[in-house]
Scaffold this motif. Sequence first.
Motif, mmCIF file in Angstrom:
data_model
loop_
_atom_site.group_PDB
_atom_site.id
_atom_site.type_symbol
_atom_site.label_atom_id
_atom_site.label_comp_id
_atom_site.label_asym_id
_atom_site.label_seq_id
_atom_site.Cartn_x
_atom_site.Cartn_y
_atom_site.Cartn_z
ATOM 1 N N PHE A 69 51.663 125.552 2.797
ATOM 2 C CA PHE A 69 51.354 124.613 3.869
ATOM 3 C C PHE A 69 51.476 123.201 3.323
ATOM 4 O O PHE A 69 51.118 122.924 2.183
ATOM 5 C CB PHE A 69 49.927 124.819 4.379
ATOM 6 N N TYR A 100 50.200 119.292 4.181
ATOM 7 C CA TYR A 100 49.275 118.471 4.944
ATOM 8 C C TYR A 100 49.506 117.001 4.614
ATOM 9 O O TYR A 100 49.975 116.651 3.533
ATOM 10 C CB TYR A 100 47.823 118.816 4.597
ATOM 11 N N GLN A 141 47.234 113.361 4.763
ATOM 12 C CA GLN A 141 45.888 112.831 4.919
ATOM 13 C C GLN A 141 45.930 111.314 4.887
ATOM 14 O O GLN A 141 46.387 110.713 3.928
ATOM 15 C CB GLN A 141 44.958 113.350 3.821
ATOM 16 N N SER A 169 40.733 113.315 8.053
ATOM 17 C CA SER A 169 40.883 114.722 7.707
ATOM 18 C C SER A 169 42.342 115.048 7.412
ATOM 19 O O SER A 169 43.221 114.196 7.516
ATOM 20 C CB SER A 169 40.364 115.587 8.850
ATOM 21 N N LEU A 170 42.581 116.276 7.047
ATOM 22 C CA LEU A 170 43.937 116.720 6.755
ATOM 23 C C LEU A 170 44.635 117.110 8.049
ATOM 24 O O LEU A 170 44.084 117.827 8.877
ATOM 25 C CB LEU A 170 43.921 117.926 5.817
ATOM 26 N N LEU A 190 47.785 119.186 9.411
ATOM 27 C CA LEU A 190 48.810 120.144 9.038
ATOM 28 C C LEU A 190 50.157 119.679 9.568
ATOM 29 O O LEU A 190 50.295 119.384 10.753
ATOM 30 C CB LEU A 190 48.469 121.529 9.593
ATOM 31 N N THR A 233 54.166 124.852 8.124
ATOM 32 C CA THR A 233 53.881 126.089 7.406
ATOM 33 C C THR A 233 55.203 126.709 6.993
ATOM 34 O O THR A 233 56.128 126.791 7.811
ATOM 35 C CB THR A 233 53.128 127.079 8.310
ATOM 36 N N GLU A 239 54.425 121.575 12.956
ATOM 37 C CA GLU A 239 53.431 121.300 13.978
ATOM 38 C C GLU A 239 54.015 120.310 14.992
ATOM 39 O O GLU A 239 54.953 119.561 14.698
ATOM 40 C CB GLU A 239 52.165 120.723 13.352
ATOM 41 N N PHE A 281 48.895 110.286 1.755
ATOM 42 C CA PHE A 281 48.533 111.266 0.724
ATOM 43 C C PHE A 281 48.990 112.626 1.233
ATOM 44 O O PHE A 281 48.533 113.071 2.284
ATOM 45 C CB PHE A 281 47.012 111.222 0.512
ATOM 46 N N ILE A 298 49.355 116.645 0.691
ATOM 47 C CA ILE A 298 48.711 117.732 -0.038
ATOM 48 C C ILE A 298 49.361 119.054 0.360
ATOM 49 O O ILE A 298 49.532 119.331 1.551
ATOM 50 C CB ILE A 298 47.202 117.806 0.276
ATOM 51 N N PHE A 325 44.569 124.533 -2.826
ATOM 52 C CA PHE A 325 45.222 123.247 -2.616
ATOM 53 C C PHE A 325 45.684 122.605 -3.910
ATOM 54 O O PHE A 325 45.020 122.713 -4.954
ATOM 55 C CB PHE A 325 44.265 122.298 -1.889
ATOM 56 N N GLY A 326 46.793 121.896 -3.802
ATOM 57 C CA GLY A 326 47.250 121.090 -4.914
ATOM 58 C C GLY A 326 46.446 119.801 -4.983
ATOM 59 O O GLY A 326 45.678 119.487 -4.079
ATOM 60 N N PRO A 327 46.654 119.027 -6.044
ATOM 61 C CA PRO A 327 45.895 117.788 -6.229
ATOM 62 C C PRO A 327 46.362 116.644 -5.358
ATOM 63 O O PRO A 327 45.721 115.600 -5.324
ATOM 64 C CB PRO A 327 46.107 117.476 -7.717
ATOM 65 N N GLY A 328 47.475 116.818 -4.666
ATOM 66 C CA GLY A 328 47.958 115.770 -3.781
ATOM 67 C C GLY A 328 48.972 114.843 -4.428
ATOM 68 O O GLY A 328 49.015 114.692 -5.657
ATOM 69 N N GLY A 371 42.988 116.646 -4.548
ATOM 70 C CA GLY A 371 43.175 117.660 -3.519
ATOM 71 C C GLY A 371 41.854 118.312 -3.192
ATOM 72 O O GLY A 371 40.791 117.882 -3.632
ATOM 73 N N LEU A 372 41.924 119.366 -2.418
ATOM 74 C CA LEU A 372 40.713 120.064 -1.997
ATOM 75 C C LEU A 372 40.387 121.210 -2.929
ATOM 76 O O LEU A 372 41.271 121.944 -3.366
ATOM 77 C CB LEU A 372 40.898 120.622 -0.584
ATOM 78 N N PHE A 385 34.791 119.368 3.708
ATOM 79 C CA PHE A 385 35.503 119.792 4.898
ATOM 80 C C PHE A 385 35.160 121.241 5.228
ATOM 81 O O PHE A 385 35.222 122.124 4.363
ATOM 82 C CB PHE A 385 37.018 119.710 4.697
ATOM 83 N N GLY A 396 37.868 120.475 9.921
ATOM 84 C CA GLY A 396 37.022 119.524 10.592
ATOM 85 C C GLY A 396 37.336 118.121 10.109
ATOM 86 O O GLY A 396 38.178 117.918 9.221
ATOM 87 N N SER A 397 36.654 117.167 10.662
ATOM 88 C CA SER A 397 36.938 115.760 10.366
ATOM 89 C C SER A 397 36.379 115.307 9.024
ATOM 90 O O SER A 397 36.703 114.229 8.554
ATOM 91 C CB SER A 397 36.376 114.870 11.469
#
Lengths: 117, 115
Positions: A34, A36, A38, A43-44, A46, A49, A59, A91, A93, A108-111, B43-44, B90, B106-107
């Motif tokens: 995926f 994303y 940001q 928030s992220l 999407l 995919t 999307e 950013f 991700i 998740f990757g570090p971005g 990242g997350l 999140f 979520g936000s």
Amino acid sequence: GAVVSQHPSRVICKSGTSVKIECRSLDFQATTMFWYRQFPKKSLMLMATSNEGSKATYEQGVEKDKFLINHASLTLSTLTVTSAHPEDSSFYICSARGTGTAQETQYFGPGTRLLVL
Amino acid sequence: AQSVAQPEDQVNVAEGNPLTVKCTYSVSGNPYLFWYVQYPNRGLQFLLKYITGDNLVKGSYGFEAEFNKSQTSFHLKKPSALVSDSALYFCAVRVLYSSASKIIFGSGTRLSIRP
């Protein structure tokens, strides 16, 4: 836990050029990846995919010709921002989901921070 | 529409006190719920998930979350907060579409722990 890497971590480019971001799953096979985006303090969102060996699903509102995604193997996906403009600065991700017990969890990757001048 | 909501933009807690970060969801079918944490310019990181089983899920760094089906909530909790817990959190839910699934977020809630 599963590890996802991204390269580069930061990139600055001139407007009009293309930038490629790599996402790798290091210790598991990612059947689905995926991408994303940001924005600051947000928030992220999407973007798309991708499943290995098939076309990405984008999307609504995401330009597929601008954000090219390739998922060539079970451990690598790339996002290419074509003809980048300052509004593409963000950013980015990536996230990967594997099989078996890791199937329901996205890692998740570090971005990658992209700045387009 | 399927969604996940975090009603608080920011939560402030003194170190050593319990913390709660709220999350509610709206999905069709059985929910798959997740909590992630994000540190600045990173990242997350996955904290925990609920798919089935016990309503109380334990995760990384001493965090836990309670799944409440009647209230459609999945609040994140920790008995004693640390300054190092300060980050962006999140809540996320898996949604199904066609023959695939994806996670929506979520936000986000910014957690600030004061010494």
